[in-house]
Design a protein around this motif. Structure first.
Motif, mmCIF file in Angstrom:
data_model
loop_
_atom_site.group_PDB
_atom_site.id
_atom_site.type_symbol
_atom_site.label_atom_id
_atom_site.label_comp_id
_atom_site.label_asym_id
_atom_site.label_seq_id
_atom_site.Cartn_x
_atom_site.Cartn_y
_atom_site.Cartn_z
ATOM 1 N N ALA A 350 46.205 34.892 44.147
ATOM 2 C CA ALA A 350 45.329 33.755 43.858
ATOM 3 C C ALA A 350 44.176 33.678 44.855
ATOM 4 O O ALA A 350 43.016 33.470 44.475
ATOM 5 C CB ALA A 350 46.134 32.457 43.873
ATOM 6 N N VAL A 351 44.473 33.856 46.141
ATOM 7 C CA VAL A 351 43.420 33.818 47.153
ATOM 8 C C VAL A 351 42.453 34.978 46.941
ATOM 9 O O VAL A 351 41.235 34.822 47.035
ATOM 10 C CB VAL A 351 44.012 33.865 48.578
ATOM 11 C CG1 VAL A 351 42.886 33.894 49.619
ATOM 12 C CG2 VAL A 351 44.915 32.666 48.827
ATOM 13 N N ASP A 352 42.987 36.150 46.635
ATOM 14 C CA ASP A 352 42.139 37.315 46.396
ATOM 15 C C ASP A 352 41.242 37.099 45.189
ATOM 16 O O ASP A 352 40.074 37.500 45.180
ATOM 17 C CB ASP A 352 43.025 38.552 46.199
ATOM 18 C CG ASP A 352 42.233 39.846 46.275
ATOM 19 O OD1 ASP A 352 41.332 39.953 47.126
ATOM 20 O OD2 ASP A 352 42.521 40.759 45.485
ATOM 21 N N ASN A 353 41.766 36.454 44.148
ATOM 22 C CA ASN A 353 40.970 36.184 42.946
ATOM 23 C C ASN A 353 39.884 35.149 43.200
ATOM 24 O O ASN A 353 38.764 35.271 42.698
ATOM 25 C CB ASN A 353 41.875 35.706 41.808
ATOM 26 C CG ASN A 353 42.753 36.803 41.250
ATOM 27 O OD1 ASN A 353 42.418 37.976 41.357
ATOM 28 N ND2 ASN A 353 43.881 36.428 40.673
ATOM 29 N N MET A 354 40.223 34.117 43.951
ATOM 30 C CA MET A 354 39.312 32.982 44.124
ATOM 31 C C MET A 354 38.367 33.123 45.317
ATOM 32 O O MET A 354 37.237 32.645 45.276
ATOM 33 C CB MET A 354 40.132 31.685 44.285
ATOM 34 C CG MET A 354 40.942 31.316 43.066
ATOM 35 S SD MET A 354 39.862 30.821 41.705
ATOM 36 C CE MET A 354 41.057 30.179 40.528
ATOM 37 N N LEU A 355 38.838 33.755 46.378
ATOM 38 C CA LEU A 355 38.058 33.869 47.617
ATOM 39 C C LEU A 355 38.091 35.311 48.115
ATOM 40 O O LEU A 355 38.284 35.576 49.298
ATOM 41 C CB LEU A 355 38.626 32.919 48.686
ATOM 42 C CG LEU A 355 38.736 31.435 48.320
ATOM 43 C CD1 LEU A 355 39.536 30.681 49.384
ATOM 44 C CD2 LEU A 355 37.355 30.805 48.162
ATOM 45 N N GLY A 356 37.894 36.241 47.193
ATOM 46 C CA GLY A 356 38.158 37.647 47.464
ATOM 47 C C GLY A 356 37.366 38.264 48.590
ATOM 48 O O GLY A 356 37.888 39.066 49.367
ATOM 49 N N GLU A 357 36.089 37.920 48.706
ATOM 50 C CA GLU A 357 35.291 38.536 49.760
ATOM 51 C C GLU A 357 35.513 37.875 51.118
ATOM 52 O O GLU A 357 35.236 38.472 52.158
ATOM 53 C CB GLU A 357 33.813 38.547 49.386
ATOM 54 C CG GLU A 357 33.494 39.560 48.304
ATOM 55 C CD GLU A 357 32.007 39.813 48.138
ATOM 56 O OE1 GLU A 357 31.237 39.543 49.084
ATOM 57 O OE2 GLU A 357 31.620 40.278 47.048
ATOM 58 N N ALA A 358 36.018 36.649 51.121
ATOM 59 C CA ALA A 358 36.409 36.019 52.382
ATOM 60 C C ALA A 358 37.674 36.697 52.906
ATOM 61 O O ALA A 358 37.741 37.135 54.060
ATOM 62 C CB ALA A 358 36.641 34.523 52.183
ATOM 63 N N LEU A 359 38.667 36.815 52.048
ATOM 64 C CA LEU A 359 39.893 37.509 52.424
ATOM 65 C C LEU A 359 39.607 38.975 52.715
ATOM 66 O O LEU A 359 40.199 39.576 53.616
ATOM 67 C CB LEU A 359 40.921 37.381 51.302
ATOM 68 C CG LEU A 359 42.283 38.046 51.517
ATOM 69 C CD1 LEU A 359 42.968 37.533 52.774
ATOM 70 C CD2 LEU A 359 43.179 37.828 50.293
ATOM 71 N N GLY A 360 38.664 39.556 51.972
ATOM 72 C CA GLY A 360 38.311 40.961 52.154
ATOM 73 C C GLY A 360 37.807 41.264 53.545
ATOM 74 O O GLY A 360 38.040 42.359 54.087
#
Length: 675
Positions: A350-360
């Motif tokens: 869910a985090v990767d889908n919604m905030l993917g480049e932040a987590l990236g």
């Protein structure tokens, strides 16, 4: 109704073509290829020769539909991300940072006690809006407002490059409205599909029950919704028809659309969605013609049931355990997955889908060294040179078309690891203790991010996948190939390993993505990313004859009982596999190791190259998921991504002494080659 609309992409980067022998990077280590089943004849089933011992002994995790490489590598990736998120969600000094944003989003979703106490309370205001619908006009207003939260019920909308003017982003509309994977699931008559239809109807009924309807009424509601979906499905194009680039580009003025579809009311709809435009590319016009009629032929009360079902399905996984369990009961039937994924794994996704480049940003800092990027650039450059050589040697293509093909090849932009500029998520409001509001905020931000591109110049720096995802893609509208950090790990890539492993692994993927610029769809785009014919008529006819041969070959492969690969649906990916492997092998032969015969663990460099190919598609999946794959996936199943291309590569025959009588043997005149 969850719809999955894929974007594919590309960019400009000029590289000089040269016959000079490429430099090679000093190798640090040799990686052993273990588990070879020497009792098998490599010429009968090479996939099993390399992977058989692993395949027969490995167990599919209960929370997964398959195990191994390829898309199933995203399972261990999610565990990596979960560990990152567990860590940052507990930081005390991260206020205002990326760590706080992704950590709070993750923590809010991990608070299942609060989520379960709330039941379906978070969604009640949205369901209440449905009750205010009294006519088609107010129905379409609801549809528009929900679209702004990424809930596409009956209007599929996005902003992306114009196929005929790739420098500008325009409005696009596409077919949607189905809960089952595609139209065929509503009309196929077999025991497998019957079971899926039954499970889906039960799922809809359960959602109605959980939102306050008694059992008998819920079952009737489910049947009404299913009937609407089936009527919608009648106008959907098939997966094969969706491959027709030109047929799926239909640019209309909004004025004309208003006249064609008065019940949809495009001007009001687009205005409610905040989309200021005078034209829309309608990918599948029949869908919207049918929808325009259905809006008045289906009673408004039934449409309200449909919207309630659509909304409940869209948010089910974000609500209490009862909703999550209901969704999984259906998922279990269609995928074969035995047990639900852990909450931590779900939240990592869910985090990767919604905030993917932040987590990236956190992911690449920990897992992706700069030296890996440099190694990849070397592989990419060599693959382009090998591809150019293959173009020069084509007997069926005239010189004028070869020049244009190479111009396009060397205009391809190469993106590796992660974006040069990270996305700004400052418009997303994230709190530590309200998961549903976080979902809504992130969804609205994503919609607005996409909408802001309307009628603006295309940003060629933009990425359409997250850095941690195990994938790679080519985008014809930008003429670019993209390799996120997620795929740049074993078995695909090891920047310290020998060339045989890397060219047989990620080298094949590079060749595959390069070939997408020249497959049945990509070949219709020019070097700037526009649908524009750069072929002579005779050359294009020869090209189509070769892609038809690919269709015929793969259509002959039987996967389960009488279930065959759909050669027409998978032709683009199969062409990319066939030519991509040939390109990777040629590029490997340009290296020092590729020209050597020194054995490692008893295997020649060529043998290690082909064994590396087999390892990157090392996958075992549930039968239910395999059936779903055959019906919905544009790629062939993993075993045929190995054996199919190899049957047509002369170097493979030489490396393993493949002879007539071996099951993978094809006579030279029967072998397929496109590029």
């Amino acid at each position: 109704m969850k719809s999955f609309f894929s974007l594919i992409i590309a960019v400009l980067g000029i590289v000089a073509c040269t016959d000079q022998k490429p430099e090679t990077t000093p190798k640090v280590k040799y990686v052993a290829i273990e588990g070879i089943d020497s009792s098998r004849n490599p010429g009968d089933n090479f996939f099993q020769y390399v992977n058989g011992i692993w395949y027969d002994s490995v167990s599919i995790p209960e929370t997964q539909a398959g195990v191994g490489a390829y898309r199933f590598m995203n399972y261990p990736q999610r565990l990596r991300l979960q560990n990152l998120l567990d860590s940052v969600s507990q930081l005390d000094n991260a206020k205002g940072s990326i760590e706080q944003m992704v950590g709070d989003f993750y923590a809010s979703g991990m608070d299942t006690a609060k989520i379960n106490r709330e039941g379906f309370q978070p969604i009640k205001p949205i369901l209440a809006e449905i009750q205010t619908i009294t006519n088609v006009s107010s129905l379409m207003t609801y549809v528009a407002l929900q679209a702004k939260q990424q809930n596409n019920s009956i209007i599929g909308f996005y902003v992306g490059p114009d196929d005929k003017n790739s420098k500008i982003n325009i409005a696009h509309a596409y077919q949607t409205g189905l809960g089952l994977p595609n139209r065929d699931y509503y009309f196929d008559k077999n025991s497998s599909t019957d079971g899926i239809q039954k499970a889906y109807k039960e799922y809809l009924a359960t959602l109605f029950e959980l939102s306050g309807t008694d059992t008998k009424a819920a079952e009737k509601m489910s049947e009404k919704v299913y009937d609407i979906e089936k009527q919608i499905a009648e106008s959907h194009r098939t997966r094969v028809e969706l491959r027709d680039v030109k047929a799926n580009y239909n640019k209309f003025s909004v004025k004309d659309l208003n006249e064609m579809h008065p019940n949809i009311g495009w001007s009001k709809l687009l205005n409610s969605m905040g989309a200021e435009t005078d034209s829309v590319d309608v990918g599948q016009p029949n869908y919207y013609e049918n929808l325009n009629e259905l809006l008045v032929s289906i009673p408004i009360e039934n449409w309200k049931l449909f919207m309630k079902s659509s909304t409940l399905q869209n948010y089910a996984d974000n609500l209490s355990k009862a909703f999550v369990d209901a969704e999984f009961a259906y998922t279990k039937v269609i995928s074969g997955q035995a047990v639900q994924k852990t909450r931590g794994e779900k939240m990592a996704s869910a985090v990767d889908n919604m905030l993917g480049e932040a987590l990236g940003q956190l992911y690449v800092k920990k897992y992706f060294p700069e030296s890996a990027k440099q190694r990849m650039l070397e592989l990419l450059d060599n693959a382009q040179k090998a591809y150019a050589n293959r173009i020069d040697q084509l007997e069926w293509m005239t010189d004028s078309t070869k020049v244009k093909a190479k111009e396009k090849l060397f205009a391809i932009t190469k993106k590796i690891g992660y974006p040069d500029e990270w996305r700004d998520y400052s418009s997303v409001e994230i709190t530590h203790d309200n998961y549903f509001s976080n979902i809504i905020s992130a969804s609205k931000a994503q919609y607005n991010y996409n909408l802001a591109k309307l009628n603006q110049a295309v940003d060629r720096k933009e990425w359409y996948t997250t850095p941690s995802t195990v994938t790679a893609y080519y985008n014809p509208s930008a003429n670019e190939i993209v390799f996120p950090a997620g795929i740049l790990q074993p078995p695909y890539f090891d920047y310290e390993a020998d060339d045989a492993l890397n060219y047989g692994g990620i080298g094949m993927v590079i060749g595959h993505e390069l070939t997408h610029s020249f497959d049945d769809q990509g070949a219709q785009f020019d070097k700037e990313g526009n649908v524009n014919n750069w072929w002579t008529d005779a050359d294009y006819k020869e090209f189509n004859a070769r892609t038809q041969a690919v269709i015929d070959l793969y259509s002959s492969f039987t996967v389960l009982d009488t279930l065959h690969i759909n050669g027409a649906m998978t032709v683009g990916e199969n062409t990319a596999d066939l030519s991509g492997l040939a390109v990777a092998y040629d590029a490997f032969k340009m290296t020092e190791q590729g020209q050597d015969t020194a054995r490692i663990d008893g295997f020649t460099p060529d043998q290690r190259f082909f064994m590396s190919l087999a390892r990157i598609w090392r996958v075992k999946m549930k039968e239910e998921y395999l059936r779903l794959w055959i019906k919905t996936n544009s790629h062939s199943p993993p075993m045929w991504r190995v054996n199919g291309p190899l049957m047509n590569i002369p170097g493979f025959y030489e490396a393993f002494d493949i002879k007539q009588g071996d099951k993978m043997y094809l006579a030279e005149e029967e072998r397929v080659a496109v590029w």
